[in-house]
Scaffold this motif. Structure first.
Motif, PDB file in Angstrom:
ATOM      1  N   ASP A 165       0.823  -1.395  -0.011  1.00 42.66           N
ATOM      2  CA  ASP A 165       0.042  -0.095  -0.132  1.00 42.66           C
ATOM      3  C   ASP A 165       1.033   1.003  -0.258  1.00 42.66           C
ATOM      4  O   ASP A 165       2.046   1.378   0.607  1.00 42.66           O
ATOM      5  CB  ASP A 165      -0.752  -0.027   1.123  1.00 42.66           C
ATOM      6  N   GLY A 166       0.346   2.218  -0.557  1.00 46.63           N
ATOM      7  CA  GLY A 166       1.343   3.519  -1.133  1.00 46.63           C
ATOM      8  C   GLY A 166       1.849   4.089   0.379  1.00 46.63           C
ATOM      9  O   GLY A 166       2.630   4.422   0.523  1.00 46.63           O
ATOM     10  N   ASP A 167       1.058   4.267   1.443  1.00 45.70           N
ATOM     11  CA  ASP A 167       1.031   4.991   2.765  1.00 45.70           C
ATOM     12  C   ASP A 167       2.469   4.159   3.248  1.00 45.70           C
ATOM     13  O   ASP A 167       3.335   4.891   3.830  1.00 45.70           O
ATOM     14  CB  ASP A 167      -0.019   4.813   3.691  1.00 45.70           C
ATOM     15  N   ARG A 168       2.478   3.029   3.417  1.00 48.62           N
ATOM     16  CA  ARG A 168       3.425   2.376   3.858  1.00 48.62           C
ATOM     17  C   ARG A 168       4.667   2.315   3.236  1.00 48.62           C
ATOM     18  O   ARG A 168       5.870   2.351   3.817  1.00 48.62           O
ATOM     19  CB  ARG A 168       2.900   0.764   4.302  1.00 48.62           C
ATOM     20  N   ALA A 169       4.576   2.241   1.805  1.00 52.90           N
ATOM     21  CA  ALA A 169       5.688   2.170   1.183  1.00 52.90           C
ATOM     22  C   ALA A 169       6.454   3.666   1.350  1.00 52.90           C
ATOM     23  O   ALA A 169       7.676   3.799   1.366  1.00 52.90           O
ATOM     24  CB  ALA A 169       5.317   2.202  -0.526  1.00 52.90           C
ATOM     25  N   GLU A 170       5.620   4.651   1.510  1.00 50.08           N
ATOM     26  CA  GLU A 170       6.203   6.143   1.513  1.00 50.08           C
ATOM     27  C   GLU A 170       6.777   6.184   3.258  1.00 50.08           C
ATOM     28  O   GLU A 170       7.916   6.831   3.280  1.00 50.08           O
ATOM     29  CB  GLU A 170       5.119   7.119   1.652  1.00 50.08           C
ATOM     30  N   ALA A 171       6.263   5.473   4.108  1.00 52.48           N
ATOM     31  CA  ALA A 171       6.577   5.626   5.582  1.00 52.48           C
ATOM     32  C   ALA A 171       8.306   4.867   5.557  1.00 52.48           C
ATOM     33  O   ALA A 171       8.769   5.106   6.261  1.00 52.48           O
ATOM     34  CB  ALA A 171       5.795   5.002   6.320  1.00 52.48           C
ATOM     35  N   LEU A 172       8.077   3.825   4.683  1.00 49.59           N
ATOM     36  CA  LEU A 172       9.299   2.891   4.669  1.00 49.59           C
ATOM     37  C   LEU A 172      10.553   3.953   4.127  1.00 49.59           C
ATOM     38  O   LEU A 172      11.488   3.707   4.772  1.00 49.59           O
ATOM     39  CB  LEU A 172       9.184   1.505   4.064  1.00 49.59           C
ATOM     40  N   ALA A 173      10.171   4.402   3.135  1.00 50.22           N
ATOM     41  CA  ALA A 173      11.182   5.292   2.376  1.00 50.22           C
ATOM     42  C   ALA A 173      11.461   6.309   3.300  1.00 50.22           C
ATOM     43  O   ALA A 173      13.040   6.787   3.294  1.00 50.22           O
ATOM     44  CB  ALA A 173      10.621   5.945   1.247  1.00 50.22           C
ATOM     45  N   ALA A 174      10.730   6.933   3.840  1.00 46.25           N
ATOM     46  CA  ALA A 174      10.944   8.072   4.885  1.00 46.25           C
ATOM     47  C   ALA A 174      12.076   7.455   6.087  1.00 46.25           C
ATOM     48  O   ALA A 174      12.679   8.245   6.631  1.00 46.25           O
ATOM     49  CB  ALA A 174       9.793   8.631   5.461  1.00 46.25           C
ATOM     50  N   MET A 175      12.025   6.166   6.319  1.00 46.20           N
ATOM     51  CA  MET A 175      12.995   5.667   7.159  1.00 46.20           C
ATOM     52  C   MET A 175      14.087   5.558   6.573  1.00 46.20           C
ATOM     53  O   MET A 175      15.256   4.969   7.208  1.00 46.20           O
ATOM     54  CB  MET A 175      12.390   4.337   7.745  1.00 46.20           C
ATOM     55  N   GLY A 176      14.542   5.830   5.523  1.00 44.72           N
ATOM     56  CA  GLY A 176      15.911   5.761   4.672  1.00 44.72           C
ATOM     57  C   GLY A 176      15.971   4.206   4.179  1.00 44.72           C
ATOM     58  O   GLY A 176      17.157   3.929   3.998  1.00 44.72           O
TER      59      GLY A 176
END
Ligand code: ATP
Ligand code: MG
Length: 250
Positions: A165-176
């Protein structure tokens, strides 16, 4: 309920029908959610437009993703209910070929479904499956959706997140994290967020990544780094969109 499906092998949509049956069986067994059926339908539509094949561009992305998994300090393959139903053995094989961990991570998390998927993966040869500890969080996501293992996804430098899901993909990316995303929709937020977007069906992508990992296994680190650095995510997404626009549909 059995794995047996009565689809004639010469049916033009053979693979697609087989895939559908696997998802249905996953729902019957409590592995896949009903939401997962809808996600599958969306995926199928894009697969149809792409010609139900691995494009040259997707193959390249799969090779780059394999290189990332081999270079990682700690790689984790994230598994949801669709992935578990469609490609359990292929997930285990890729984990073995790359030294990656496997972690079950669900959008609609229930204790029953978590356990059913862990058991299913073990039946398909997995020794260790993470995800049940759920003792860490992805920042920026609501409580249930943010749960991960401290020594799993939370600690990983490289994560493979298929059908995410897009939200989680973005949150994981934000974790670096270096994110490898398998998603048939090149326009989805998940694909757009990825370090490496793999626009291909998970049932083809995983075995092809394993084949590439085996081929790259003996290559020196400097060359692997070149493979990774030469990759252009934007171009991969453009390639997929071009394939969709120029396709001839049967
Ligand atoms: P967002 O738009 O926020 O990125 P979403 O609403 O698209 O998320 P889902 O519908 O759960 O979230 O996403 C599932 C994604 O997985 C879809 O983009 C779909 O194309 C893709 N997908 C579904 N089945 C497969 C499959 N077998 N192989 C590869 N990708 C698939
Ligand atoms: Mg999406």
């Amino acid at each position: 309920m059995s794995e047996h499906v009565d689809v004639p092998e010469d049916h033009p949509r053979y693979e697609s029908l087989l895939t559908r049956h696997r998802i249905e069986a996953g729902v019957d067994r409590g592995i896949t959610s009903r939401q997962g059926l809808i996600a599958q339908g969306r995926g199928e539509a894009f697969d149809y437009l792409l010609g139900e094949r691995t494009t040259e561009s997707a193959d390249e992305a799969e090779r780059v993703a394999a290189a990332h998994l081999l270079l990682a300090d700690h790689a984790v393959l994230s598994v949801n209910g669709n992935v578990a139903a469609l490609a359990p053995e292929e997930t285990v094989t890729l984990a073995e070929a790359t030294g990656a961990d496997i972690e079950v991570n669900l959008f609609n998390r229930t204790a029953e479904r978590m356990q059913a998927i862990v058991d299913h993966l073990r039946e398909h040869g997995a020794t260790e499956v993470k995800g049940l500890a759920a003792d860490a969080r992805i920042p920026g996501l609501s409580h249930e959706r943010g749960k991960v293992d401290a020594d799993g996804i939370h600690d990983a430098d490289v994560v493979l997140v298929p059908l995410e899901d897009g939200d989680r993909a973005e949150a994981l990316a934000a974790m670096g994290k270096t994110e490898l995303v398998v998603d048939l929709n090149p326009g989805s937020r998940s694909a757009r967020t990825a370090t490496v977007p793999i626009v291909d069906n998970i049932v083809r992508a995983l075995p092809n990544m394993t084949a590439h990992a085996r081929e790259l296994a003996d290559i020196d680190e400097a060359t692997l780094r070149e493979v990774v650095e030469d990759f252009d995510a934007e171009r991969a997404l453009d390639d997929a969109e071009r394939e969709i626009r120029s396709g001839s549909f049967e």
